[in-house]
Design a protein around this motif. Structure first.
Motif, PDB file in Angstrom:
ATOM      1  N   GLY A  44      79.641  77.002 108.168  1.00 55.43           N
ATOM      2  CA  GLY A  44      81.241  77.241 107.905  1.00 55.43           C
ATOM      3  C   GLY A  44      82.002  76.486 106.742  1.00 55.43           C
ATOM      4  N   LEU A  45      81.690  74.941 106.685  1.00 56.96           N
ATOM      5  CA  LEU A  45      82.133  74.219 105.504  1.00 56.96           C
ATOM      6  C   LEU A  45      81.605  74.786 104.222  1.00 56.96           C
ATOM      7  CD1 LEU A  45      81.628  70.952 107.200  1.00 56.96           C
ATOM      8  CD2 LEU A  45      83.579  71.948 106.805  1.00 56.96           C
ATOM      9  N   PHE A  46      80.451  75.220 104.045  1.00 58.26           N
ATOM     10  CA  PHE A  46      79.842  75.894 102.979  1.00 58.26           C
ATOM     11  C   PHE A  46      80.483  77.150 102.216  1.00 58.26           C
ATOM     12  CE2 PHE A  46      76.492  78.140 100.650  1.00 58.26           C
ATOM     13  CZ  PHE A  46      76.553  77.581  99.664  1.00 58.26           C
ATOM     14  N   LEU A  47      80.809  77.934 103.385  1.00 56.16           N
ATOM     15  CA  LEU A  47      81.524  79.273 103.278  1.00 56.16           C
ATOM     16  C   LEU A  47      82.878  79.069 102.993  1.00 56.16           C
ATOM     17  CD1 LEU A  47      79.960  81.612 105.941  1.00 56.16           C
ATOM     18  CD2 LEU A  47      79.312  81.375 103.415  1.00 56.16           C
ATOM     19  N   ASP A  48      83.481  77.916 103.347  1.00 60.49           N
ATOM     20  CA  ASP A  48      84.929  77.537 103.015  1.00 60.49           C
ATOM     21  C   ASP A  48      85.001  77.294 101.498  1.00 60.49           C
ATOM     22  OD1 ASP A  48      85.883  78.218 105.481  1.00 60.49           O
ATOM     23  OD2 ASP A  48      86.238  76.152 106.115  1.00 60.49           O
ATOM     24  N   PHE A  49      83.947  76.306 101.301  1.00 58.36           N
ATOM     25  CA  PHE A  49      83.808  75.860  99.776  1.00 58.36           C
ATOM     26  C   PHE A  49      83.653  77.108  98.987  1.00 58.36           C
ATOM     27  CE2 PHE A  49      80.837  74.915  96.422  1.00 58.36           C
ATOM     28  CZ  PHE A  49      81.547  74.095  95.620  1.00 58.36           C
ATOM     29  N   LEU A  50      82.618  78.036  99.184  1.00 53.37           N
ATOM     30  CA  LEU A  50      82.581  79.008  98.395  1.00 53.37           C
ATOM     31  C   LEU A  50      83.596  79.945  98.240  1.00 53.37           C
ATOM     32  CD1 LEU A  50      78.840  80.323  99.574  1.00 53.37           C
ATOM     33  CD2 LEU A  50      79.506  79.114  97.367  1.00 53.37           C
ATOM     34  N   SER A  51      84.512  80.091  99.225  1.00 53.94           N
ATOM     35  CA  SER A  51      85.727  80.895  99.212  1.00 53.94           C
ATOM     36  C   SER A  51      86.595  80.305  98.203  1.00 53.94           C
ATOM     37  CB  SER A  51      86.102  81.112 100.720  1.00 53.94           C
ATOM     38  OG  SER A  51      85.323  81.941 101.533  1.00 53.94           O
ATOM     39  N   ARG A  52      86.912  78.838  98.628  1.00 51.88           N
ATOM     40  CA  ARG A  52      87.763  78.260  97.454  1.00 51.88           C
ATOM     41  C   ARG A  52      87.227  78.394  96.127  1.00 51.88           C
ATOM     42  NH1 ARG A  52      87.531  74.666 101.596  1.00 51.88           N
ATOM     43  NH2 ARG A  52      86.041  73.224 100.342  1.00 51.88           N
ATOM     44  N   GLN A  53      86.015  78.307  95.656  1.00 51.16           N
ATOM     45  CA  GLN A  53      85.611  78.362  94.261  1.00 51.16           C
ATOM     46  C   GLN A  53      85.936  79.909  94.055  1.00 51.16           C
ATOM     47  OE1 GLN A  53      85.328  75.705  93.167  1.00 51.16           O
ATOM     48  NE2 GLN A  53      83.140  74.776  93.258  1.00 51.16           N
ATOM     49  N   ALA A  54      85.506  81.076  94.801  1.00 51.64           N
ATOM     50  CA  ALA A  54      85.733  81.965  94.417  1.00 51.64           C
ATOM     51  C   ALA A  54      87.181  82.520  94.116  1.00 51.64           C
ATOM     52  CB  ALA A  54      85.116  83.225  95.459  1.00 51.64           C
ATOM     53  N   LEU A  55      88.187  82.110  95.069  1.00 48.03           N
ATOM     54  CA  LEU A  55      89.771  82.518  95.049  1.00 48.03           C
ATOM     55  C   LEU A  55      90.193  81.598  93.713  1.00 48.03           C
ATOM     56  CD1 LEU A  55      90.379  82.742  98.578  1.00 48.03           C
ATOM     57  CD2 LEU A  55      90.172  84.478  97.053  1.00 48.03           C
ATOM     58  N   THR A  56      89.700  80.469  93.212  1.00 42.68           N
ATOM     59  CA  THR A  56      90.103  79.951  92.172  1.00 42.68           C
ATOM     60  C   THR A  56      89.611  79.907  90.861  1.00 42.68           C
ATOM     61  OG1 THR A  56      88.976  77.884  92.754  1.00 42.68           O
ATOM     62  CG2 THR A  56      91.087  77.879  93.894  1.00 42.68           C
ATOM     63  N   ALA A  57      88.646  80.805  90.939  1.00 41.02           N
ATOM     64  CA  ALA A  57      87.846  81.009  89.648  1.00 41.02           C
ATOM     65  C   ALA A  57      88.788  81.791  88.794  1.00 41.02           C
ATOM     66  CB  ALA A  57      86.737  81.650  89.961  1.00 41.02           C
ATOM     67  N   GLU A  58      88.548  81.640  87.379  1.00 39.05           N
ATOM     68  CA  GLU A  58      89.493  82.260  86.407  1.00 39.05           C
ATOM     69  C   GLU A  58      89.610  83.656  86.580  1.00 39.05           C
ATOM     70  OE1 GLU A  58      89.368  81.343  82.140  1.00 39.05           O
ATOM     71  OE2 GLU A  58      89.041  79.253  82.581  1.00 39.05           O
ATOM     72  N   GLY A  59      88.368  84.495  86.770  1.00 38.34           N
ATOM     73  CA  GLY A  59      88.080  85.692  86.939  1.00 38.34           C
ATOM     74  C   GLY A  59      88.350  86.341  88.245  1.00 38.34           C
ATOM     75  N   GLY A  60      88.739  85.515  89.347  1.00 36.17           N
ATOM     76  CA  GLY A  60      88.832  85.797  90.703  1.00 36.17           C
ATOM     77  C   GLY A  60      87.526  86.119  91.089  1.00 36.17           C
ATOM     78  N   PRO A  61      87.576  86.580  92.315  1.00 34.11           N
ATOM     79  CA  PRO A  61      86.155  86.913  93.225  1.00 34.11           C
ATOM     80  C   PRO A  61      85.509  88.106  92.124  1.00 34.11           C
ATOM     81  CG  PRO A  61      88.182  87.074  94.469  1.00 34.11           C
ATOM     82  CD  PRO A  61      88.548  86.736  93.344  1.00 34.11           C
ATOM     83  N   VAL A  62      84.386  88.371  92.272  1.00 39.69           N
ATOM     84  CA  VAL A  62      83.382  89.407  91.716  1.00 39.69           C
ATOM     85  C   VAL A  62      82.958  90.250  93.106  1.00 39.69           C
ATOM     86  CG1 VAL A  62      81.664  90.076  90.136  1.00 39.69           C
ATOM     87  CG2 VAL A  62      83.149  88.067  89.667  1.00 39.69           C
ATOM     88  N   ALA A  63      83.083  91.597  93.003  1.00 36.36           N
ATOM     89  CA  ALA A  63      82.556  92.449  93.871  1.00 36.36           C
ATOM     90  C   ALA A  63      81.237  92.522  93.520  1.00 36.36           C
ATOM     91  CB  ALA A  63      83.423  93.761  93.778  1.00 36.36           C
ATOM     92  N   TYR A  64      80.390  92.596  94.819  1.00 33.37           N
ATOM     93  CA  TYR A  64      78.966  92.904  94.727  1.00 33.37           C
ATOM     94  C   TYR A  64      78.960  94.502  94.762  1.00 33.37           C
ATOM     95  CZ  TYR A  64      74.110  92.301  96.120  1.00 33.37           C
ATOM     96  OH  TYR A  64      72.502  92.256  96.034  1.00 33.37           O
ATOM     97  N   THR A  65      78.041  94.670  93.532  1.00 35.82           N
ATOM     98  CA  THR A  65      78.050  96.212  93.114  1.00 35.82           C
ATOM     99  C   THR A  65      76.649  96.730  93.546  1.00 35.82           C
ATOM    100  OG1 THR A  65      77.146  95.962  91.091  1.00 35.82           O
ATOM    101  CG2 THR A  65      79.671  96.034  91.271  1.00 35.82           C
ATOM    102  N   GLU A  66      76.578  97.922  93.668  1.00 32.01           N
ATOM    103  CA  GLU A  66      75.166  98.871  93.920  1.00 32.01           C
ATOM    104  C   GLU A  66      74.368  98.271  92.751  1.00 32.01           C
ATOM    105  OE1 GLU A  66      74.114 100.692  96.282  1.00 32.01           O
ATOM    106  OE2 GLU A  66      75.860 100.436  97.323  1.00 32.01           O
ATOM    107  N   ALA A  67      74.700  98.040  91.343  1.00 36.34           N
ATOM    108  CA  ALA A  67      73.891  97.875  90.276  1.00 36.34           C
ATOM    109  C   ALA A  67      73.536  96.248  90.636  1.00 36.34           C
ATOM    110  CB  ALA A  67      74.644  97.788  89.114  1.00 36.34           C
ATOM    111  N   MET A  68      74.121  95.347  91.279  1.00 36.79           N
ATOM    112  CA  MET A  68      73.778  94.092  91.486  1.00 36.79           C
ATOM    113  C   MET A  68      72.599  93.972  92.757  1.00 36.79           C
ATOM    114  SD  MET A  68      77.126  91.815  91.654  1.00 36.79           S
ATOM    115  CE  MET A  68      78.079  91.503  90.376  1.00 36.79           C
TER     116      MET A  68
END
Length: 115
Positions: free
Chosen positions: A69-93
């Motif tokens: 849970g702490l790790f996922l909270d950390f990842l969420s904060r990193q994704a939400l504060t990143a310059e480009g914002g969160p990146v959607a996981y696509t079919e190509a990925m």
């Protein structure tokens, strides 16, 4: 709860190296006096430190879901504060990941193997 950053400094303890927490940390959080814990490296400059109070150490209860849970909270904060914002996981990925994992065999853990 207000977030208060505490400065840690390097410390030599016997033959080991450590990080020293200031007295203010223990004044503000006396439940961690005498605590042991675990540390995980999340990135080159980020550690996740989980302290267990002496009572928690005595019970020896593993709470992996808390660390996750702490790790996922950390990842969420990193994704939400990143310059480009969160990146959607696509079919190509997903297809690229499938290509990377093609031919990789996964051995079942002891728990799964016995099931």
């Amino acid at each position: 709860m207000a977030v208060t950053p505490y400065r840690v400094t390097p410390a030599r303890i016997g033959n080991s190296s450590g990080l020293r927490l200031p007295a203010a940390f223990y004044r503000d959080h006396p439940q961690f006096a005498g605590a042991a814990g675990q540390v995980e490296v999340l990135s080159d400059d980020t550690l996740l430190l989980r302290l267990e109070s002496p009572e928690q150490q005595d019970s020896e209860v593993e709470e992996e879901s808390l660390m996750l849970g702490l790790f996922l909270d950390f990842l969420s904060r990193q994704a939400l504060t990143a310059e480009g914002g969160p990146v959607a996981y696509t079919e190509a990925m997903a297809a690229e990941d499938d290509d990377l994992l093609a031919g990789v065999s996964v051995e079942a853990g002891e728990e799964e193997a016995g099931a």
